[in-house]
Design an enzyme around this catalytic site. Structure first.
Site, short mmCIF file in Angstrom:
data_model
loop_
_atom_site.label_atom_id
_atom_site.label_comp_id
_atom_site.label_asym_id
_atom_site.label_seq_id
_atom_site.Cartn_x
_atom_site.Cartn_y
_atom_site.Cartn_z
N ARG A 1 -4.37 28.36 20.42
CA ARG A 1 -5.64 28.82 19.85
C ARG A 1 -5.75 28.33 18.42
O ARG A 1 -4.81 27.76 17.88
CB ARG A 1 -5.67 30.34 19.86
CG ARG A 1 -4.47 30.89 19.10
CD ARG A 1 -4.49 32.37 18.90
NE ARG A 1 -3.19 32.87 18.49
CZ ARG A 1 -2.76 32.96 17.24
NH1 ARG A 1 -3.53 32.56 16.25
NH2 ARG A 1 -1.57 33.42 16.96
N LYS B 1 6.79 33.18 26.62
CA LYS B 1 7.73 32.44 25.78
C LYS B 1 8.91 31.85 26.56
O LYS B 1 9.50 30.87 26.14
CB LYS B 1 8.20 33.32 24.62
CG LYS B 1 7.09 33.55 23.60
CD LYS B 1 7.51 34.36 22.40
CE LYS B 1 6.32 34.52 21.48
NZ LYS B 1 6.57 35.34 20.31
N GLU C 1 17.39 35.57 21.99
CA GLU C 1 17.46 34.27 21.34
C GLU C 1 18.48 34.36 20.21
O GLU C 1 18.65 35.44 19.64
CB GLU C 1 16.09 34.01 20.71
CG GLU C 1 15.56 32.61 20.82
CD GLU C 1 14.13 32.53 20.30
OE1 GLU C 1 13.25 32.21 21.11
OE2 GLU C 1 13.90 32.79 19.11
P1 ADP Z 1 4.94 35.71 17.26
O1 ADP Z 1 4.48 35.27 18.62
O2 ADP Z 1 4.84 37.17 17.07
O3 ADP Z 1 4.31 34.89 16.18
P2 ADP Z 1 7.36 34.17 16.88
O4 ADP Z 1 8.26 33.84 18.00
O5 ADP Z 1 6.47 33.09 16.39
O6 ADP Z 1 6.50 35.43 17.26
O7 ADP Z 1 8.21 34.73 15.66
C1 ADP Z 1 7.58 35.28 14.52
C2 ADP Z 1 8.52 35.20 13.32
O8 ADP Z 1 9.75 35.90 13.60
C3 ADP Z 1 8.96 33.80 12.95
O9 ADP Z 1 8.05 33.17 12.08
C4 ADP Z 1 10.31 34.04 12.29
O10 ADP Z 1 10.18 34.42 10.96
C5 ADP Z 1 10.86 35.20 13.08
N1 ADP Z 1 11.71 34.73 14.19
C6 ADP Z 1 11.36 34.64 15.49
N2 ADP Z 1 12.37 34.19 16.25
C7 ADP Z 1 13.41 33.98 15.40
C8 ADP Z 1 14.76 33.52 15.57
N3 ADP Z 1 15.25 33.19 16.76
N4 ADP Z 1 15.54 33.46 14.46
C9 ADP Z 1 15.06 33.80 13.26
N5 ADP Z 1 13.83 34.23 13.03
C10 ADP Z 1 12.99 34.32 14.09
P1 ADP Z 2 -1.31 33.12 13.35
O1 ADP Z 2 -0.34 32.89 14.45
O2 ADP Z 2 -2.64 32.48 13.54
O3 ADP Z 2 -0.70 32.90 12.05
P2 ADP Z 2 -0.96 35.94 13.66
O4 ADP Z 2 0.31 35.78 14.39
O5 ADP Z 2 -0.96 36.64 12.36
O6 ADP Z 2 -1.72 34.60 13.44
O7 ADP Z 2 -2.01 36.62 14.63
C1 ADP Z 2 -3.37 36.62 14.32
C2 ADP Z 2 -3.99 37.85 14.87
O8 ADP Z 2 -3.87 37.88 16.27
C3 ADP Z 2 -3.38 39.13 14.38
O9 ADP Z 2 -4.42 40.07 14.24
C4 ADP Z 2 -2.43 39.53 15.49
O10 ADP Z 2 -2.24 40.91 15.49
C5 ADP Z 2 -3.19 39.04 16.70
N1 ADP Z 2 -2.33 38.60 17.81
C6 ADP Z 2 -1.60 37.49 17.86
N2 ADP Z 2 -0.97 37.37 19.05
C7 ADP Z 2 -1.34 38.44 19.79
C8 ADP Z 2 -1.05 38.90 21.11
N3 ADP Z 2 -0.24 38.24 21.93
N4 ADP Z 2 -1.61 40.05 21.51
C9 ADP Z 2 -2.42 40.73 20.69
N5 ADP Z 2 -2.74 40.35 19.46
C10 ADP Z 2 -2.21 39.23 18.99
#
Ligand code: ADP
Ligand code: ADP
Ligand code: MG
Length: 472
Positions: A291, A115, A199
């Site tokens: 993906r 990230k 962040e």
């Molecule tokens: P992941 O890789 O687990 O999907 P993300 O960076 O996409 O992680 O963050 C997942 C969720 O966490 C976001 O959809 C949002 O709801 C919350 N989130 C992440 N970063 C922030 C931020 N800087 N401020 C507010 N909410 C956040």
């Molecule tokens: P999307 O981003 O497609 O909405 P999710 O964030 O819910 O999906 O992730 C989809 C699936 O992939 C979940 O089962 C989550 O636990 C898994 N997953 C996503 N990112 C990772 C990661 N970096 N390592 C392991 N599992 C992951």
């Protein structure tokens, strides 16, 4: 031309990929662990191979899986989501062994999976990012200094995170001190890497993400946005396309921004650029998922484009079948992640045997499921057992259709999120189409629905009462 695809995944997404293969005249190969012997994807694929007794490790062994792809005569591999889908090693091993990887290049996966690197790439491309650190944190003192500069609340996030894990909000310095080691340890456990970054926390933002498609010839298009603001603990529950909260000019702006982001990193195949939208209508890049996404179906419903088919074609070196001006959106689509969880019990997983399953149908209803009547959900994997997707011409119509389809759907034997979603759909705030990522937390009362007993349960209670009454 691709003739045979190994699907390096399980569950509903493996079934989804088999379906695309079938329509394209491509043979499909499933893999499964002992625990998944009776899984639906094993039954649906043309061939299926056991990859070992460990329920999880089998799906994580890139070398084994690619060996199997080669041995079974596959010329391509689809990683699905989760598992190895964002692990550059799988894409690399595929490339070495002459198997086409249905996804972007290992270089792009590696760069965007980190990230910090992703943020840097976006800053360079002129894309607004959430204010935060430009490198991994060295220690808690640095975190404290940076938090002071950024201003509370802040987020501590795993640099290699995904699936909503390894993210903690800190409202004060005390919170930060308390959470720092926790996030490091979560990151290490869940992602095998201790790196974390900081962040600014965007308070109650909307989660808006844009679906991208790009071919290897330099064509990049977007398929509009999805609104994934209905989340619990940073994990998506309901996803909507298009967002009912954007104006047409915001839609155009964010689409173009996502295409610019994808082009800036030389992206090919399907991907998603995630943004946060704050209360001042400012968009910030959050991360890119390299993906197929769980919620790709809602985009398919509003555009009519089969994203998995496009992924396979692009991996085969073919050009995209659509130009940006050909891509239109129509109506609203909504996806419900049907999780085997008990909303009344802190959403605790509820694994076990599905005694009865009936899939809803009728106009505008799609179900991508990994279960059937009599199937036992193994406890080792994600609790999502189905996705219900509804479509209708208007927002109000989509909400009503969602309620009707959730009413139609029967899953007995395990607790699911179905009754909880019905409550959300009856909530005036949700129905107004105005909500943010704080919605679920702000509405704890929505888990107070009456539990409906399955008929066999009711029959048992009645006969027990009858027996007691008759003194039997
Ligand atoms: P992941 O890789 O687990 O999907 P993300 O960076 O996409 O992680 O963050 C997942 C969720 O966490 C976001 O959809 C949002 O709801 C919350 N989130 C992440 N970063 C922030 C931020 N800087 N401020 C507010 N909410 C956040
Ligand atoms: P999307 O981003 O497609 O909405 P999710 O964030 O819910 O999906 O992730 C989809 C699936 O992939 C979940 O089962 C989550 O636990 C898994 N997953 C996503 N990112 C990772 C990661 N970096 N390592 C392991 N599992 C992951
Ligand atoms: Mg995300």
């Amino acid at each position: 031309m691709i003739k045979k695809i190994l699907i390096a995944n399980r569950g509903e997404i493996a079934v989804r990929i088999v379906r695309a293969c079938r329509e394209m005249g491509i043979k499909s190969v499933a893999i499964y662990t002992d625990a998944d012997r009776n899984a639906l994807h094993v039954k649906k694929a043309d061939e299926a191979y056991n990859i070992g007794s460990d329920p999880v490790l089998g799906y994580l062994n890139a070398h084994n899986i690619v060996n199997l792809a080669v041995a079974s005569g596959c010329d391509a591999l689809h990683p699905g989501y989760g598992f190895l889908s964002e692990n550059p090693v799988l894409a690399e091993v595929c490339a070495r062994r002459g198997v086409k990887f249905i996804g972007p290049s290992p270089q792009v996966i590696r760069r965007m999976g980190d990230k910090i690197q992703a943020r840097q790439a976006m800053i360079k491309a002129g894309i607004p990012v959430v204010p935060g650190s430009d490198h991994n944190l060295q220690n808690v003192d640095e975190a404290r200094t940076l938090a002071g500069q950024i201003g509370y609340p802040v987020m501590l996030k795993a640099t290699n995170g995904g699936g909503g894990r390894g993210i903690r909000r800190c409202d004060s310095e005390a919170d930060l001190l308390k959470n720092y080691e926790r996030v490091v340890s979560e990151a290490t456990k869940a992602f095998g890497a201790p790196e974390i970054f900081i962040e600014k926390c965007v308070v109650n933002p909307k989660h808006i993400e844009v679906q991208i498609l790009a071919d290897s010839l330099g064509n990049t298009v977007h398929l509009f946005e999805r609104d994934c603001s209905i989340q619990r603990r940073n994990q998506k529950l309901i996803e909507i396309a298009p967002s009912p909260q954007l104006t047409e000019s915001q839609r155009e702006y964010i689409g173009k921004l996502a295409v610019r982001a994808a082009k800036a990193v030389g992206y090919a195949n399907a991907g998603t650029v995630e943004f946060l939208l704050d209360k001042d209508n400012q968009f910030y890049f959050m991360e890119m998922n390299t993906r197929l996404q769980v919620e790709h179906c809602v985009t398919e419903n509003i555009t009519g484009i089969d994203i998995v088919v496009e992924q396979i074609r692009v991996a085969d070196g073919l050009p995209l079948q659509y130009k940006q001006e050909d891509i239109k959106h129509r109506g609203y689509a909504m996806e419900f992640r049907i999780n085997a969880e008990d909303p009344k019990n802190a959403f605790l997983p509820s694994f076990g045997r599905i005694t009865r399953y009936y899939a809803p149908g009728g106009p505008g209803v799609r179900v991508d499921a990994a279960m059937y009547s009599g199937y036992t959900i193994p406890p080792y994997y994600d609790s999502m057992c189905a996705k219900l997707i509804v479509w209708n011409l208007t927002w109000e119509g989509a909400v009503e259709r969602g309620k009707r389809a959730l009413d139609d759907m029967i899953v007995y034997g395990v607790k699911t999120t179905i009754p909880y979603y019905k409550e959300i759909l009856s909530d005036p705030e949700f129905r107004s189409g105005r909500f943010n990522t704080g919605f679920v937390e702000a509405h704890p009362e929505l888990v107070n629905y009456a539990v409906r007993r399955p008929p066999e349960h009711t029959a048992a209670i009645i006969s027990a009462a009858l027996a007691a009454h008759l003194g039997m």
